[in-house]
Motif scaffolding. Structure first.
Motif, short mmCIF file in Angstrom:
data_model
loop_
_atom_site.label_atom_id
_atom_site.label_comp_id
_atom_site.label_asym_id
_atom_site.label_seq_id
_atom_site.Cartn_x
_atom_site.Cartn_y
_atom_site.Cartn_z
N HIS A 1 45.07 44.63 38.12
CA HIS A 1 44.45 43.34 38.77
C HIS A 1 45.68 42.03 38.74
CE1 HIS A 1 40.53 45.62 37.43
NE2 HIS A 1 40.64 45.62 38.73
N GLU A 2 45.69 41.70 39.80
CA GLU A 2 46.95 40.79 39.66
C GLU A 2 46.48 39.36 39.44
OE1 GLU A 2 49.84 41.83 43.34
OE2 GLU A 2 47.86 41.47 44.19
N TYR A 3 47.68 38.56 38.95
CA TYR A 3 47.69 37.26 38.94
C TYR A 3 48.10 36.33 40.04
CZ TYR A 3 46.73 38.49 33.93
OH TYR A 3 46.09 38.85 32.72
N SER A 4 47.71 35.34 40.45
CA SER A 4 48.38 34.56 41.18
C SER A 4 49.65 34.06 40.69
CB SER A 4 47.27 33.13 41.49
OG SER A 4 48.18 32.22 42.20
N LEU A 5 50.61 34.20 41.36
CA LEU A 5 51.96 33.71 40.48
C LEU A 5 52.62 32.62 41.66
CD1 LEU A 5 53.72 34.57 38.32
CD2 LEU A 5 55.28 36.02 40.00
N ILE A 6 52.55 31.35 41.18
CA ILE A 6 53.18 30.23 42.08
C ILE A 6 54.22 29.49 41.24
CG2 ILE A 6 52.70 27.99 43.02
CD1 ILE A 6 49.76 28.85 43.28
N VAL A 7 55.48 29.51 41.96
CA VAL A 7 56.64 28.86 41.16
C VAL A 7 56.99 27.59 41.88
CG1 VAL A 7 59.05 29.28 40.43
CG2 VAL A 7 57.42 31.22 40.64
N PHE A 8 57.21 26.60 41.11
CA PHE A 8 57.53 25.29 41.57
C PHE A 8 58.46 24.50 40.97
CE2 PHE A 8 53.34 24.97 39.71
CZ PHE A 8 53.30 23.75 39.02
N LEU B 1 43.18 36.62 39.35
CA LEU B 1 42.84 36.53 40.41
C LEU B 1 41.41 37.49 40.65
CD1 LEU B 1 45.84 36.15 42.71
CD2 LEU B 1 44.22 34.45 42.29
N PRO B 2 40.52 37.60 41.54
CA PRO B 2 39.74 38.63 41.93
C PRO B 2 40.68 39.51 43.03
CG PRO B 2 39.09 36.70 43.20
CD PRO B 2 40.34 36.13 42.26
N ARG B 3 41.70 40.17 42.47
CA ARG B 3 42.33 40.65 43.75
C ARG B 3 42.97 42.07 42.81
NH1 ARG B 3 46.00 40.30 47.86
NH2 ARG B 3 45.20 38.35 48.56
N GLY B 4 42.77 42.97 43.40
CA GLY B 4 43.35 44.52 42.76
C GLY B 4 44.30 45.07 43.60
N VAL B 5 45.27 45.95 42.89
CA VAL B 5 46.20 46.52 43.39
C VAL B 5 45.76 47.94 43.48
CG1 VAL B 5 48.50 47.66 43.58
CG2 VAL B 5 48.18 45.28 42.65
#
Length: 499
Positions: free
Chosen positions: A464-471, A261-265
């Motif tokens: 730099h985070e990843y999207s984490l979707i569990v289904f 993702l374009p997401r940072g911690v």
């Protein structure tokens, strides 16, 4: 709502009043034909799903409302409610609307409806950030053509309308200053009811891209990550976002999608007041804070190392830009007391806070960690009440423009400046970058400016985070690197097929 056991008991024994008959009939219908998909999201709605609040993303993720344009994998605009557009000059965009689109209340998507909706967004007390700070005017050229004019040249004018705050709603959505999403959007699912814990939406058969495969969506908002994992394990929901990484081993029969993702911690240091207003104290923190253990031990491969960069090193426009925290001038803090805050909805953040707190203690600081729900922290975060904050932040929100992100988060007048950073030279560089039309050059300039902010130790990139979707037992789950879309008309239970 009555539970299924209570429904059976009440409906079998009670003398049914009109209201109870209604309640029982509702329960019986749902028990017999419940093909709604249950999902769980980590943040509770705080603004009654108003697109002019922090709830804006919920509307697009849940498939209940749509914007004029979406974003492709590179963050550039692509067709959604607008099937095409032109920019006759640097201050003008002309959108050609998709025809045959209906709102959930049965009315037609027209240029007049779009203009009405966008005017409400511009006039909102909390205007969507993606619309920028300059005045925009809207007019209907004909039934399916919308003309947008900016008071200044604007290279990202079109992609501003990918901001979830600019979802297009029917005229019935607006009542003075109030706005409702119930039956007023254009998405594949119509929002039917909600409270702070759950929302119900139903399939919209007249959806412009074809009738949804699922009959509806039942969304629960569960802030505790372990509770979200338990809801998956117990079959209460079929999909959940932001499941704690530590829980994945117990969900081996579920499918996990991890997407960069374009997401940072980030570890934000308060540059305006307190201990870290002293550059020497910030340098001391930077000297001892190590991101490696956070990426390796907490995210367990579901995040990327920052390499000192605010923006992902995987981005072509960021990878060659040098960025690292400065260690020059570091000084022993001699037990200086600091308060480090983070929020609990993203379960890895408190764990990261614990690791960082220990590192700062080794640096000589006395550290108090505050970890609470975001809604209880936000006012204090924005007021600069903490010495340090660990935050997870998408840097391509709004107009998906990293320059706009820097303007919001690292300028003197920035609306989400957790570092309390104010540097007039940096402000000027960011303002100048706003005028760069070529997107590759614009984004590269953003990375260069970000490198200077990092070097000033206003922020320490941690991951730099990843999207984490569990289904489980679902097909057609949308994996969006910008986290704006999740539920679409393609979603279906795996055993339901196209029926």
């Amino acid at each position: 709502m009555l539970s299924s056991r209570r429904f059976v008991a009440v409906c079998a024994t009670a003398v049914l009043s009109a209201s109870l008959l209604s309640a029982c009939g509702f329960e019986k219908t749902e028990m017999a034909t419940d093909e709604k998909v249950g999902i769980s999201l980590p943040f509770k709605p705080v603004g009654s799903f108003s697109p002019y609040s922090d709830d804006a993303l919920l509307n697009t993720r849940m498939g209940t409302a749509e914007t004029l344009v979406s974003l492709d994998s590179d963050g550039k605009p692509e067709a959604l409610l607008a099937q095409s557009w032109t920019m006759p000059d640097e201050s003008t965009a002309v959108f050609n609307l998709r025809q045959g689109v209906k709102f959930h209340d049965g009315t037609e998507l027209t240029a007049e409806a779009v203009v009405n909706s966008l005017n409400h967004a511009m006039k909102a007390s909390s205007k969507p950030k993606g619309l920028g700070k300059k005045e925009l005017t809207f007019s209907a050229v004909d039934k399916h053509t919308v003309h947008v004019t900016s008071e200044v040249p604007d290279p990202v004018l079109v992609q501003r309308f990918a901001d979830p705050g600019t979802v297009i709603l029917s005229e019935k959505a607006f009542d003075g200053d109030k706005v409702t999403l119930i039956n007023t959007g254009t998405g594949p699912f119509a929002l039917a009811s909600f409270d702070t814990d759950k929302a119900e939406s139903t399939a919209f058969a007249d959806y412009w891209n074809g009738a949804p495969l699922a009959q509806g969506i039942r969304t629960t908002f569960i802030e505790d990550g372990v509770a979200r994992a338990n809801a998956l394990r117990g079959g209460e929901v079929s999909l959940a976002q932001a499941v704690p990484i530590a829980q994945l081993g117990e969900l081996s029969d579920h499918q996990v999608e991890a997407t960069p993702l374009p997401r940072g911690v980030y570890l934000h240091l308060n540059t305006n007041k307190g201990v870290f207003a002293d550059p020497a104290m910030r340098a001391q923190a930077a000297q001892f804070v190590e991101a490696g253990p956070i990426v390796e031990n907490i995210y367990e491969g579901h995040a990327a190392a920052t390499e000192g960069k605010m923006f992902s090193a995987n981005a072509s426009w960021s990878k060659d830009v040098i960025s690292k925290n400065s260690l020059a001038g570091a000084t022993d803090p001699a037990g200086a007391k600091i308060r480090l805050a983070t929020w609990t909805e993203r379960p890895e953040l408190p764990e990261a806070a614990s690791v960082v707190a220990d590192q700062l203690r080794k640096a000589g600081f006395e550290v108090e960690v505050v970890a609470k729900e975001y809604t209880t922290l936000e006012d204090a975060l924005l007021a600069g009440d903490f010495d340090a904050v660990i935050a997870s932040r998408n840097y391509q929100l709004g107009a998906a423009d990293p320059v706009s992100f820097l303007s919001s988060d690292y300028t003197c007048e920035g609306g989400y400046n957790l570092s309390m950073y104010c540097n007039e030279e940096i402000d000027k560089e960011i303002n100048d970058a706003m005028n760069i039309a070529d997107l590759d050059a614009r984004y590269t300039r953003a990375a260069e400016i970000a490198g200077k902010i990092v070097a000033d130790n206003a922020v320490i990139p941690l991951a730099h985070e990843y999207s984490l979707i569990v289904f489980k037992d679902l097909e057609g789950v949308t994996i969006d690197p910008f986290e704006r879309r999740l539920i679409t008309e393609k979603l279906a239970k795996a055993d339901a097929g196209a029926n």
